[in-house]
Design a protein around this motif. Structure first.
Motif, mmCIF file in Angstrom:
data_model
loop_
_atom_site.group_PDB
_atom_site.id
_atom_site.type_symbol
_atom_site.label_atom_id
_atom_site.label_comp_id
_atom_site.label_asym_id
_atom_site.label_seq_id
_atom_site.Cartn_x
_atom_site.Cartn_y
_atom_site.Cartn_z
ATOM 1 N N ASP A 2 0.869 -1.314 -0.053
ATOM 2 C CA ASP A 2 0.089 -0.071 0.001
ATOM 3 C C ASP A 2 0.778 1.119 -0.040
ATOM 4 N N TRP A 3 1.828 0.970 0.917
ATOM 5 C CA TRP A 3 2.660 2.445 0.929
ATOM 6 C C TRP A 3 3.513 2.497 -0.367
ATOM 7 N N GLU A 4 3.865 1.437 -0.947
ATOM 8 C CA GLU A 4 4.786 1.416 -2.301
ATOM 9 C C GLU A 4 3.598 2.250 -3.341
ATOM 10 N N GLU A 5 2.475 1.742 -3.283
ATOM 11 C CA GLU A 5 1.626 2.295 -4.224
ATOM 12 C C GLU A 5 1.398 3.827 -4.103
ATOM 13 N N ASN A 6 0.994 4.176 -2.917
ATOM 14 C CA ASN A 6 1.040 5.616 -2.501
ATOM 15 C C ASN A 6 2.316 6.314 -2.894
ATOM 16 N N GLU A 7 3.339 5.931 -2.504
ATOM 17 C CA GLU A 7 4.816 6.437 -2.896
ATOM 18 C C GLU A 7 4.844 6.682 -4.369
ATOM 19 N N THR A 8 4.282 5.629 -5.193
ATOM 20 C CA THR A 8 4.497 5.541 -6.677
ATOM 21 C C THR A 8 3.511 6.850 -7.061
ATOM 22 N N GLU A 9 2.551 6.835 -6.868
ATOM 23 C CA GLU A 9 1.371 7.843 -7.312
ATOM 24 C C GLU A 9 1.938 9.204 -6.981
ATOM 25 N N ARG A 10 2.624 9.341 -5.582
ATOM 26 C CA ARG A 10 3.006 10.585 -5.244
ATOM 27 C C ARG A 10 4.201 11.163 -6.166
ATOM 28 N N ARG A 11 5.305 10.227 -6.742
ATOM 29 C CA ARG A 11 6.229 10.569 -7.341
ATOM 30 C C ARG A 11 5.618 10.703 -8.660
ATOM 31 N N LEU A 12 4.773 10.138 -9.189
ATOM 32 C CA LEU A 12 4.119 10.420 -10.695
ATOM 33 C C LEU A 12 3.689 11.999 -10.713
ATOM 34 N N VAL A 13 2.844 12.206 -9.601
ATOM 35 C CA VAL A 13 2.158 13.448 -9.598
ATOM 36 C C VAL A 13 3.252 14.469 -9.507
ATOM 37 N N ASP A 14 4.384 14.260 -8.734
ATOM 38 C CA ASP A 14 5.453 15.333 -8.732
ATOM 39 C C ASP A 14 6.015 15.499 -10.000
ATOM 40 N N ALA A 15 6.086 14.500 -10.862
ATOM 41 C CA ALA A 15 6.725 14.757 -12.120
ATOM 42 C C ALA A 15 5.700 15.057 -13.231
ATOM 43 N N GLY A 16 4.390 15.459 -12.530
ATOM 44 C CA GLY A 16 3.512 15.978 -13.589
ATOM 45 C C GLY A 16 2.850 15.021 -14.399
ATOM 46 N N LEU A 17 2.729 13.837 -13.889
ATOM 47 C CA LEU A 17 1.917 12.727 -14.765
ATOM 48 C C LEU A 17 0.744 12.227 -13.878
ATOM 49 N N ASP A 18 -0.326 11.838 -14.580
ATOM 50 C CA ASP A 18 -1.535 11.001 -14.147
ATOM 51 C C ASP A 18 -1.192 9.622 -13.804
ATOM 52 N N PRO A 19 -1.235 9.375 -12.366
ATOM 53 C CA PRO A 19 -1.196 8.009 -11.936
ATOM 54 C C PRO A 19 -1.878 6.830 -12.630
ATOM 55 N N ASP A 20 -3.277 7.391 -13.177
ATOM 56 C CA ASP A 20 -4.078 6.309 -13.694
ATOM 57 C C ASP A 20 -3.647 5.944 -14.892
ATOM 58 N N GLU A 21 -3.440 7.044 -15.961
ATOM 59 C CA GLU A 21 -3.198 6.909 -17.226
ATOM 60 C C GLU A 21 -1.537 6.079 -17.341
ATOM 61 N N THR A 22 -0.937 6.475 -16.396
ATOM 62 C CA THR A 22 0.409 6.050 -16.536
ATOM 63 C C THR A 22 0.729 4.736 -16.262
ATOM 64 N N LEU A 23 -0.040 4.299 -15.098
ATOM 65 C CA LEU A 23 -0.069 2.965 -14.366
ATOM 66 C C LEU A 23 -1.014 1.906 -14.976
ATOM 67 N N ARG A 24 -2.239 2.581 -15.411
ATOM 68 C CA ARG A 24 -3.209 1.689 -16.234
ATOM 69 C C ARG A 24 -3.786 2.229 -17.383
ATOM 70 N N PRO A 25 -2.740 1.947 -18.344
ATOM 71 C CA PRO A 25 -3.240 2.369 -19.882
ATOM 72 C C PRO A 25 -4.150 1.485 -20.423
#
Lengths: 273, 405
Positions: B149-172
């Motif tokens: 869970d923590w890893e998923e939140n951390e991944t999403e946080r990093r994607l947002v910080d990089a200006g990316l949409d987590p849903d589009e990026t992780l679940r194309p």
């Protein structure tokens, strides 16, 4: 007048290479109590099984007076094997009724006959009991009642008093006597000469699968010029009695090897054997 | 009623009466099959659920070995029924090496050890546990759940910080609509598919195994007890004797199998209320053919067992022949579980035992292939007849009158 009931015509019975009976011929007449006397392994049980239609002769035939083969006329016979053959989870009456039904006798008829004979054998009170707890004597009496319930023409008894106490043996002998007196026909196998002499009107001595003598007790004494039946028996069976015929089916190589491997040697026995 | 039929039923009735008077065989052959599936499908899951609930209630002890453990992860772990104990991380490389922590896990003083160290922009970690301890397994499961869970939140946080949409990026790739709607098989058909994998196995194994004891008792048992000689002297033919005994064994086996099916249907009915499994959809024709398949199989099996038992001189000998003979059913039964029914060749439906098991599988899935049905009915009929003829030959042997005793 002698009325012939059953005839054994030159019967030979073999099991593989072993001849249990050799060219046996005899007749059983109405009203006779015939004793089959012989040592263990003489062939008495084999002959009784042939008379009962359980075995088929290798040669010769066992026929009834009307010419029918015995295996087609088993309803006219009553059989008490040495083992009695009672079902322990059934009551004495259920055991009797089971056989009677297979003989095609109505329950009422077999019940009436059973009660009649049970009275004489002191078994009336035990008819409703499971045979599991029965003594050897009670089992033998139940088997007798079972064999009589369908009113057979001939009663075949294999060692009926073997293992019985004196009183039970006496009761069984007494019933056989009564049957003889009322015109019944009984074939009675035993290895006790005294018993055969006491019960039977005719004695057949069997030895090593052959009929060595056939006649009344007095006739046998006359024939062998003996003072008593024991002497007569000994003079008729001078050759060594064979051991009981079990089976001559040869063992397979594996069975022989395993038997040898699993059987301990007798201390000091011949190693080469 | 013909006299032959009357004698057969008399023999059969007597065997059944004797059977019914022994409570131990009644229990083994009738009560156990009735209760087996309800116990397996209802009581066992309840027991498992109760054990799982018990395990959920316990607090596990996890040692965190880290010099810079993330505080948000510590918070999440705290709220998961885990008692945390912090220790400094003394190992530099290969975090999975147990070292002295292995002894602590082995003696149960701790349930798991989570080692974590920051390595640039990623975290290296290892979770030590003991797979043979339920507490340790539970500690591992709870810790990993929080970690992922923590890893998923951390991944999403990093994607947002990089200006990316987590849903589009992780679940194309996105599933549209209800996933369960896409399967055209009805829930009843799906249930049939599941049941077809083990009902034939259960039916065949139980039919064979439940016939062993009565077959031995009515043949080698009679021979050993000396009751057979008296029976053979009666005015009934050996075939009547065989059919009478066959009818009795088949009745006992049939009732046992029927009770087992009743227990199974009861269990399925219970499971249907829990959405675990629905009641299979079976047409009347399927049910009729299932009945025919089981009947032909029972004729063959019971006749075969009676023949083998009649060959034996004693109960012991018969038991040592019929016990291993169960493998003749078990192996084909297991084998047919893995055969793919789609496009299966017809010859499979002519192989003894396999044919009936495959037929049952097809019928439970409500599949009707005329070629298959004709093949298994004809071949099963031939095998049943062959088994009956073999049994009749054994019953006509003269030596069955003698016993070892």
């Amino acid at each position: 007048m002698t009325v012939e009931l059953l005839r054994v015509e030159g019967v030979t019975k073999s099991f593989g290479h072993i001849e249990a009976l050799t060219n046996v011929s005899l007749t059983i007449n109405e009203g006779e109590i015939v004793g089959l006397v012989g040592s263990n392994g003489a062939g008495k049980t084999t002959l009784l099984r042939l008379l009962a239609g359980v075995y088929t002769p290798t040669d010769g035939a066992v026929v009834l007076s009307d010419g029918s083969k015995v295996e087609d006329a088993r309803h006219r016979l009553g059989v008490v094997p040495e083992s009695t053959g009672l079902y322990s989870r059934l009551t004495a009456w259920e055991n009797i009724r089971y056989h009677s039904r297979l003989y095609g006798t109505s329950d009422e008829e077999s019940w009436n006959r059973t009660v009649f004979f049970a009275d004489r054998l002191d078994m009336k009170e035990s008819l409703g009991r499971h045979t599991k707890g029965f003594s050897r004597g009670m089992r033998q009496k139940t088997a007798l009642l079972r064999a009589l319930a369908h009113a057979p023409d001939i009663l075949l008894l294999d060692e009926p008093t073997a293992g019985l106490d004196v009183t039970s043996a006496r009761t069984v002998r007494s019933l056989v006597h009564q049957l003889g007196e009322t015109g019944g026909t009984v074939v009675y196998s035993t290895h006790q000469l005294a018993e055969a002499e006491a019960v039977c009107s005719r004695i057949i001595i069997i030895h090593n699968g052959e009929v060595r003598a056939d006649g009344t007790p007095a006739g046998l004494l006359e024939q062998t010029e003996s003072r008593n039946l024991e002497e007569a028996y000994v003079s008729l069976t001078t050759d060594k009695a064979r051991t009981r015929v079990v089976s001559d089916k040869p063992l397979s190589k594996i069975a022989k090897w395993w038997q040898k491997l699993s059987t301990p040697k007798i201390p000091g026995g011949d190693e080469s054997e | 009623m013909s006299s032959s039929f009357r004698r057969i039923t008399t023999i059969s009735k007597k065997e059944l009466v004797e059977f019914a008077r022994d409570w131990r065989t009644i229990f083994a052959l009738l009560i156990i099959p009735l209760l087996m599936f309800p116990l397996l499908f209802i009581i066992f899951p309840l027991l498992l659920a109760s054990e799982a609930a018990e395990l959920d209630a316990i607090e596990v002890n996890v040692v965190i070995q880290s010099n810079d453990f993330p505080s948000d992860l510590a918070e999440q772990l705290n709220g998961s029924g885990i008692e945390l104990n912090y220790e400094p991380l003394s190992i530099e490389n290969n975090l999975s090496s147990p070292l002295e922590d292995g002894d602590r896990l082995r003696n149960g003083s701790i349930d798991a050890v989570l080692r974590m160290k920051e390595n640039g922009s990623v975290w290296d970690y290892a979770l030590l546990y003991m797979s043979t301890s339920e507490r340790s397994q539970e500690a591992r499961t709870r810790t990993l759940t929080v970690l992922f869970d923590w890893e998923e939140n951390e991944t999403e946080r990093r994607l947002v910080d990089a200006g990316l949409d987590p849903d589009e990026t992780l679940r194309p790739l996105n599933w549209d609509g209800e996933f369960s709607d896409s399967d055209v098989a009805t829930s009843g058909e799906q249930a049939g598919m599941v049941l077809s994998l083990f009902i034939p196995l259960v039916l065949s194994v139980w039919t064979f195994s439940s016939a062993i004891q009565p077959s031995i008792d009515m043949t080698a048992g009679e021979r050993e007890r000396g009751t057979l000689e008296a029976l053979l002297g009666l005015p009934c033919s050996r075939n009547e004797l065989l059919f009478g005994k066959w009818l009795a064994v088949a009745t006992i086996t049939g009732i046992g199998v029927l009770l087992q099916l009743v227990g199974l249907l009861f269990a399925i009915g219970y499971l249907a209320t829990t959405d675990f499994l629905t009641v299979p959809t079976l047409s009347i024709a399927s049910i009729v053919f299932i009945g025919i398949a089981v009947l032909l199989f029972a004729i063959m099996v019971v006749a075969f067992e009676l023949a083998l038992a009649m060959r034996a001189h004693s109960v012991k000998e018969a038991g040592s022949i019929l016990g291993p003979a169960l493998l003749l059913i078990l192996f084909p039964a297991l084998f047919t579980q893995v055969i793919n029914l789609d496009g299966i060749e017809t010859f499979w439906f002519s192989i003894p035992v396999v044919n009936v098991l495959l037929a049952l599988r097809e019928l439970l899935m409500d599949r009707f292939v005329v070629e298959h049905i004709v093949t298994w009915i004809i071949s099963s009929g031939i095998y049943a007849m062959a088994a009956a003829l073999y049994a009749a030959r054994q019953f006509k042997r003269e030596d069955i009158v003698t016993s070892l005793s």
